[in-house]
Structures are given as C-alpha cells and as structure tokens.
Design an enzyme around this catalytic site. Sequence first.
Site, PDB file in Angstrom:
ATOM      1  N   THR A  31       0.866  -1.179   0.000  1.00 46.08           N
ATOM      2  CA  THR A  31       0.000   0.000   0.000  1.00 46.08           C
ATOM      3  C   THR A  31       0.899   1.224   0.000  1.00 46.08           C
ATOM      4  O   THR A  31       1.411   1.623   1.048  1.00 46.08           O
ATOM      5  CB  THR A  31      -0.919  -0.014   1.230  1.00 46.08           C
ATOM      6  OG1 THR A  31      -1.739  -1.179   1.157  1.00 46.08           O
ATOM      7  CG2 THR A  31      -1.816   1.218   1.246  1.00 46.08           C
ATOM      8  N   LYS A  64      -1.174   6.401   8.351  1.00 48.05           N
ATOM      9  CA  LYS A  64      -0.393   6.615   7.124  1.00 48.05           C
ATOM     10  C   LYS A  64      -1.307   6.530   5.894  1.00 48.05           C
ATOM     11  O   LYS A  64      -1.256   7.382   5.000  1.00 48.05           O
ATOM     12  CB  LYS A  64       0.695   5.535   7.021  1.00 48.05           C
ATOM     13  CG  LYS A  64       1.596   5.676   5.813  1.00 48.05           C
ATOM     14  CD  LYS A  64       2.215   4.326   5.432  1.00 48.05           C
ATOM     15  CE  LYS A  64       1.165   3.387   4.832  1.00 48.05           C
ATOM     16  NZ  LYS A  64       1.681   2.151   4.268  1.00 48.05           N
ATOM     17  N   LYS A  99      -7.079   0.888  -3.675  1.00 48.32           N
ATOM     18  CA  LYS A  99      -6.728   0.344  -2.354  1.00 48.32           C
ATOM     19  C   LYS A  99      -6.897   1.428  -1.275  1.00 48.32           C
ATOM     20  O   LYS A  99      -7.475   1.183  -0.204  1.00 48.32           O
ATOM     21  CB  LYS A  99      -5.289  -0.167  -2.385  1.00 48.32           C
ATOM     22  CG  LYS A  99      -4.660  -0.435  -1.032  1.00 48.32           C
ATOM     23  CD  LYS A  99      -5.341  -1.560  -0.258  1.00 48.32           C
ATOM     24  CE  LYS A  99      -4.700  -1.723   1.119  1.00 48.32           C
ATOM     25  NZ  LYS A  99      -5.472  -2.609   1.991  1.00 48.32           N
TER      26      LYS A  99
END
Lengths: 300, 300, 300, 300
Positions: B95, B240, B171
């Site tokens: 990711t 994050k 994602k």
Amino acid sequence: MKIGFVGLGAMGAAIAKNLIDAGHDVQVFNRSPARAEPLREAGASVASSPAQVALGADAVFTMVADDAAHAAVTFGEQGIATTLKPGALHISMSTISVATAQDHAAKYREAGLAFVSAPVFGRPDAAAARKLFIMAAGAHEHLKVAVPLLETLGQSVGIVGEDPSQANLVKLIGNFMLSVIIETLGEACAVAGKAGIDPMRLVELLTSANFNAPPYKIYGPLIASQQFQPPGFSLPLGQKDNRLMLAAAEALGVPLPLASLVHDRFLTLRSQGLGAEHDWSAVALCALSDAGLSNALHGG
Amino acid sequence: MKIGFVGLGAMGAAIAKNLIDAGHDVQVFNRSPARAEPLREAGASVASSPAQVALGADAVFTMVADDAAHAAVTFGEQGIATTLKPGALHISMSTISVATAQDHAAKYREAGLAFVSAPVFGRPDAAAARKLFIMAAGAHEHLKVAVPLLETLGQSVGIVGEDPSQANLVKLIGNFMLSVIIETLGEACAVAGKAGIDPMRLVELLTSANFNAPPYKIYGPLIASQQFQPPGFSLPLGQKDNRLMLAAAEALGVPLPLASLVHDRFLTLRSQGLGAEHDWSAVALCALSDAGLSNALHGG
Amino acid sequence: MKIGFVGLGAMGAAIAKNLIDAGHDVQVFNRSPARAEPLREAGASVASSPAQVALGADAVFTMVADDAAHAAVTFGEQGIATTLKPGALHISMSTISVATAQDHAAKYREAGLAFVSAPVFGRPDAAAARKLFIMAAGAHEHLKVAVPLLETLGQSVGIVGEDPSQANLVKLIGNFMLSVIIETLGEACAVAGKAGIDPMRLVELLTSANFNAPPYKIYGPLIASQQFQPPGFSLPLGQKDNRLMLAAAEALGVPLPLASLVHDRFLTLRSQGLGAEHDWSAVALCALSDAGLSNALHGG
Amino acid sequence: MKIGFVGLGAMGAAIAKNLIDAGHDVQVFNRSPARAEPLREAGASVASSPAQVALGADAVFTMVADDAAHAAVTFGEQGIATTLKPGALHISMSTISVATAQDHAAKYREAGLAFVSAPVFGRPDAAAARKLFIMAAGAHEHLKVAVPLLETLGQSVGIVGEDPSQANLVKLIGNFMLSVIIETLGEACAVAGKAGIDPMRLVELLTSANFNAPPYKIYGPLIASQQFQPPGFSLPLGQKDNRLMLAAAEALGVPLPLASLVHDRFLTLRSQGLGAEHDWSAVALCALSDAGLSNALHGG
C-alpha cells in the site's frame, strides 16, 4: 388470527398483503381510502377508522409515515387506543422517534394495553418478498405473540430488548449507518472519477471484494451513475430520520459528527431545490458536486 | 516460475509461503534476515539484496511497509531495478502512495521494465488462506502474466485499469471506506451504550441484518468490546493510509470531509499516547470517549 | 415614563436599575421574589405578576431565560398580554428563538398590541455600565418610542428591520460567531501549547495585533488559562443558543458546519459532566483535551 | 545601516521602500528584475543575486512567496548563506512552514550565522503605511538588533520567543484564525440572506457591536457583497497557509477540525475553477452557495 392493519403506503400494503396470504382475517384502514382497494380485492375488509380496525382485533399493525401520523392513528379521537382490547397487541412497524415510542409505551402501560415496536430494514420489494430485516422490542409475553407473526413477514427478527423504544433506536442507528455509506460512496466516487476511474467500475471492484453488503450493492450503482430518481426512499424521509437520530443522540448526550455532516448535506440539497421526487442517496451529490463532477446542484 | 519476493512481514511471509507451496522456485529477501528463515525452511532460497532477488527472476513481488521502503528496495543501490531483466515483471502488493506508484511506473516505462501494481484487501490470516481480494492495474501484456499468478494468492483479482497507480488509489479508497466504517461503529455503539443497549447486541443485530459485510463483522465486535489490542492493522499504518488518501484527494482537487474527520481522530489518539501496539479500529474510541463511555483516553 | 420590567436575573436586574436611575417610574416582577428586593430598595415598586406589571405601563421590558419563560410571562394566565394597553409597548430583550418571536409578533399584531424585539450583546457588567450593544427590530412607529429608551441602556442600538424576529436572529448569529471564536481559540491554544508557546502569550500577541475585538480579549485569557469557572454565560445557556441557531438555520435551509461542530462539542462536555457551573467558553476544552493538554475531560 | 532586501512582491516592495525612506543604505534583489526598478528610483542599489545582497550587509531581509523560494534565496548556489558575515542578521518576514524555519535555524546555528524570523500581519497597504503587526522570534542578542529595525516597519512588534520558528507558527495560527472568520462570515451571511436580512446590514450591525476587529471589518463587506476579485491575498496563497498550518499541527499531534473544514472549502473552490485571481475570502462562497445564495460555483 383477527388482524388489523393501519397505513397502506408502499411498505404497509406489501406487508398487509402478506398477512392476508398467510390466511389471517385482515381488516385495513388508510387515510386516503383508494389505497385500500387492492387489499379489499385481495380479501381484506376495509374499515372507516383506526378505532374500527382495532375493535375486536387480536393484533393491530401500524405502518405510517411519521410521529404525527402515529400519534393520530393511535391516540386520536378515532384512534386504536380507544377500542383496543387489553389482551390484544399493537405492533408498530413505523420509523418513529424514540421519544414518541417511549411516550406510547408509557401510555399503553398505564392503560394495560400491549405494545411491541417492530421497525424494519428493507424497501417495498423486500417487504413484498418477505425479505425484511425486523427489529423487535417489547415485554417478553408480548414478543411471544408478536415474533411468530413477524417471522412470516421478513427473513429475520432480531430481539432488541424489553423497552419498545429501543427497537426504534436500533432502526434509527441503522438508517444513520446507511446514510454514512451513501456519503462514503459519494466521496469515493468523486475521487475515482477525478482520477479517471469509472465510478461504476470502482463500485464493482469494491462490492466484489469485502464491501459486499446490500447497502453498497444497492446504493453504489445509483451513486456511480448519479441516478437519484425515482426515489426508493425519498430525500425528505431520509432527512426526517437523520433529524430523529440527532434528537435521540442529543437526549442521550452523544455527539455524532457523522450525522451532523449528513444533516448539513440534506440542508444543502433542499436549498438547491431537491425534494420528495429524489432518493435520499442524492446526499452523495454534494461530494460529487464539490469535486466538480456534477452540475445537478447550484444552478447547473 | 522463477519468482523473487521482497518484504517478509506478516503479509509478505504468508504470500511468499503460498507461492512456494504452488511449486514456484522462490527466492526471498527481507531487511532483517531472521524473518527469512521460516521461508528457507519451507523451500525458498534467501538472497542478500533485492538486486540479487531480481537477478534472473521471471517475476519479483514486493510487499513492504511504506513509500520509503518501496523506493529503497526498487531504486536503491542494491535495488530491484538494477538487475531486473526487460522481460520480467515487478508486481508491487504494498500500500503505497499514488504519487510513488506514478513515479515508479514512469521510471520503469522509460527503462523498458514491466510494472504491475496489485495491492490487497485482507489481514494476514486471509493472506495465508488465499482469501485476499486483490486489485491489479498495469499494461495488458503485463496483466496477462500477473493475473494468473495473483489468482493463486487470493479469492478474486479485480482489474482496475492500465495505469498501475490506479490500483493503489482503489486500495486507498477501500481503506478510507474501512476507516469510515470504524468511525460509524464507534458512534453507533456510543448511542446504543448510552441508551442501555449492549453494543455487542447492537452489532449482532446489525450484522445479522443488512450490514453483513466482513468489515462490520470484523470491526463491530472489536469496537463493541473496546478490544483494541493486539493490532491486526496498527494505528500508525492506518494513519499513514489516511494521510496518503488525503494527499491523493488533494492532488485531484476532491474534498473528503469523512477522511478529514478520521484524520483528526488519529491525531487525538496519538496525542493520548496510543500507537503501534493498538489496532486502527481504536479510532472508534474517540466517539465512545466523547460520549463518556470510555476513559481509555484523556488520562483515564 | 411608567415602565414595567419582568425578569430580574443578573442581566435584567442591571438593566432595570439603569431605568430607575434614569428617572422612570419602574415596576418590577420576578418569579422568585427575593431578587426583586434590591430593586425595591433602589426605588422600584414590586408587582405580584407580569399582568400587574403591564397594567397601566407605557412600556414593559422582558428579560427571561428561555422560550418557555417568555411564553409564560407573556401569554400565561397572569401574562403581560392580558393587561397590556393598545398604545403601550412590549420590549423583549431575551434571547429567544426566531420561531417564538415570530409567533409572539403574529399574536400581538392580531391583538393590536405593540412588540419590539431588542436582544443584547454583553455580560452583566456591561449591562450595569450601559455598555450593551442592542439589536432592535419592530414596526417604525414602535421603534420611534423604543429606541430612545434603549439608547439609555447601552452604547449602541442597531436597527435590524421591521420584523421583530430578525433582531432575535441577529442575536443568535452573534452568539454563533462567539461560539466559533471560542472553538478557534481552543484550537489555537492547543497548537501553541504543544509547540512550547505559552497560550497566554499567544493570546497577548494576537489581541495586540489585529484580533483586538472584545470577544478575543475576553475569552482568550480564560481559555489560555483554562479558567472556566465561575460562569459568565453558562454552558447550558450557550448550548441552548446553539440549538436555537441550528433550528433557525434548518428552517431557512442553511447548513452551518461550524455550528454543527460546536453542537457536538457541547454534547461532549455534557457527557463529561460539565454543566451550569461552567462558562460556555469550556467548549475550548475539547480541542485542548484532544491535543492532550488537559485532563479535565474523560475521567481526568 | 547597510541593509539587503530580497523579494520585491507587493509586500516586500512596500517594506523595502520604508527602509530606504528611513535613511538606510539599501540594496535589493528580485528574481524578475523589473520589480526592482521602482526601488532603484527610490534610492536603492540593485544586486544581481541574493549572495551579492548579503555581501557586506549588516542585515538582510527576505520576503518571498513560499518555502521553495525561501530555500533558494537562502541556501541556493547564489544564496544569502554563501556570503552573509557572522555578525550580520538575516531577518525573514516570509510566511513559511515551521519545518523550513526550524531547518533554517539549525543550519545557521551550525554555521554561526544570525537568524530572526519576523512574519507580519497586514496587507500591502498596511505595509506601505507602516501599520503591520510583526511577530518576531530569535535569540536575545539578535532581537536586540532586529526589533528597533522592525519597529520602524509596523505598528507593533510582538516577541514570541527565542526559537525563530515559533514566530512562523504564530503567523500560521493567525492566518488560520482569519480563515475561520471568513468561513464564519460566510455562514452568518447565508443565514441572514435566507431570512431576508441584507448581509451587508448584518455586517454593519455586528462590526458596530462587539465584532469590531479589522478582520470582520475588512472581510465582512467583501463577503456580504460577494466581491472576491481582485485578490488582496490570493486563494492559492491562503490554501498554502492552510496546508502549512495542518502540517504543523499534525507534527505536533493537534487535531484542528476548523482547519480541516477550511481545507475542504479550498479544494471545493479549486475544483470549481477559482484560483489566483480570487481573494481567499472566496472561501465564504461555499456556505453561501450551499444555502442557494450564489451560483458562482457549480456551473453557475
């Protein structure tokens, strides 16, 4: 069983029909009598007031639009409470406020009348197909009678507790969660659209992965294609439920920033002229419009 | 096939193991070498650098923690790009940010190297059980090679498009939607709790009705029971991803009020001392705490 | 002039005193009679009901806590409307809802009675010092009488328009703007505090620069020093005004995200046990607490 | 004194002119040299690089647009740091990030160079009229030299502390507070407008009462009349400062929901095509537009 049914909107009519088909002796009432005719043809008798519906019934269902209608059919001059017999059951399937449900429960308790709250998740097609998810709350002895009846009307009956208003709260929580899904899909489709990903493709990808619950599958394509008419559940009704949720949360002392955001979205839409002819999933239009992906709002 | 695998965290290790079990000739690398040992025992060879992993491989997978690690293993002195052969494929499952993926794609295009982005939804147990949902994007000819490989690693592979960074965006959108579900469940459990409804019962009722997708079933009980340790996906990693989503949306000019709200929740939690030892579903603690239902925050 | 005054809280008592000092013949009423005694000593006569106050008066002022009190003293059995003479004036200085003011205006219009709405900005010390800022609205002919009277009670009288309820809306807008200043100062002090800048120094710097209006000077030091007791304007009263603003905006179809945020802050504070003994500037505690700079909330 | 000045935008040019008028020996530099000509006519010498400006100067002022420009004129090949003498002072008046100021301070400390940060509040006309509010931070011995100079350039100099970056943080906090005032006025004017109160009248009433600080007086009429061109402080610069504030707060672990809201407003405006030709007070357009009072957005 001898069953009364008050409130023959799209939802109520579908449910009443299922009760007739299940072999019950059903008597119906609707404020505008025309909507009672199809039920008469299906085998119901038609009453001229909620009081007449309740007279002699073993159970009376109500499925009406809002708190005011609920109060009128229950406690009005010709209301259910004027004739309901002590052993009989009033089952309310309407989405009403927690405060109104509490008030209803208190009055019935005092009068020795039986009250079960049983609001539902599902649209009219789900009601017709007995696919509703039903949340029920009430005294044990009342649920013993109500639940078997309700089980014939949906795919599941969840028992919330003994206080009828708790079922109404769970229903409002559910609608609150749906409204957040709508907003989420609006923001997600806005990002995708601006990045050159077809929002419809995004929805397919997500609902084929772990976002595979009915709300994402139902609202995703509507939002991705900006199809907000005709309404399945109308904008003003969605706004009403948002208001009821915020009122219940305020009474409980719970801040709900997500509901506050959706509250503001509803006001934006109403100020842009959207109304009863739009589905409440139009809430997603705000995010799409702010991103420059729609000119349905703001004079477009 | 001769396959390289870089990044043996909980996710990477489970996926690499599945590639070995599928009969491929797998060579692995991890920055801290101890994590490579179980894979060696399972039949992998262990390389001393990403460059060595890529040397002679038909396909190299990477599954690393963040943009910096991705850049290092790819473009560092001993990076994959230094040895990857033109016909071979770099499949990134990490990711990472949209910007980093775009940068990667541009550099590989210039160098005549093949890049497919294939981030995943699912926790380590899902990776081990080949139950991941995989989003893949890249050039047609590269996907022709990558997708059959990926299909052995998850339960579905969704093709997003030809631009690898679009898979990373999908994602991030997915994780954004998960974060909103977490916040929603926090607010919902706060209302229920204050109204005397056991939050765990609320979650059962809702997930037995139309909120039956995995995120509600996984996060609902964690939040209802305020069980935020040990982490399945840690708070800093969730923060994050929220940051990456906001950055991508800002670059695209899309306001995301829901992501902004979650952004503020993460900051609150970090200021209260929560960190890597907590699951990101602790975001729900803010709503519970504001409602007076937890004293895990603010000095409790 | 023969003047009646109903409502002798901290604000009302100070204003009534000024009317006496200006040489008017003043008759007062307060629900709890003890609060009327200091006025009697200052020269007022004390009535036993709002109706008695209004009997024969040229002008009746009301300064009461909320909509319910306003309705009671005006339209109750012993209310002002029962005795007010057609030529006389009812001047309402209370912060009441727009809807209640509209209702009042309509009823008085029908009854041929004169109504001016004149809510004020300023705390009790400002009232005593004739430093209030007064917003007045009503029919021209009524303002001609009211404004000279009001000018003796404050430092300025702003004429809003001919519809009395518009003065109430401006008052609510003003309180809304104050509440946002409080939230702003909370967030600003949180940033400063975490960066090692004494919040009190920050406030000095800003109010010595372009943030030199009274609200920054009054609330800045309270918030920087986290001094929220005793209340100048209590938390529940602030919450009430926030509610009235949101209700007015909802009726007008205006989303107010800032008011929604402050609404949620009030709920957080009430759920943490803060109440009438706190100043409404405690709204700033939420930002300070979320940043880890206070443990007054959440069980600290 | 021998003074260098780098950066001759509208603000810088006005300040440099004041330094010339005060009798200093001023040498200026601007990337596009045409802007230096009016200063040459006023008596300044014109240098060909920041390094040349700093050579032999007692103090060098910089007033540039952003972090990148600040880094270039300071640490670039022909930057100030290459020629500044140890006893001389670098006074930065630019609005730059806290992180960049910290980095600058650290590098100068290591190199034995003197750095004072002194960002300002005020528009170009205030700069010309020496009416700026200046926030200064730096080591005691450096402030002893800088403050008397700064006092000739504005109406007040506030000493923030010894760490130069703290002055930059206070400047960002100030701009954050201004942005909230703009949003507040947008929401307030939306309510007033929908209620039939002329927003310009509302602003007059409020700024004649307790909202009498310059920001309300300056931005109120612009917002009430929806006059967002030409820019006094442009939308992209306002957005940049919002971004710097959010970055500083994130580094400190402070959630700023108000700044998050304004952040989303900026993105909405940019997605609707507004940009450098608009004043940042156009942030208020979002609230006005959502209430249906403007069609400047969303395709109007």
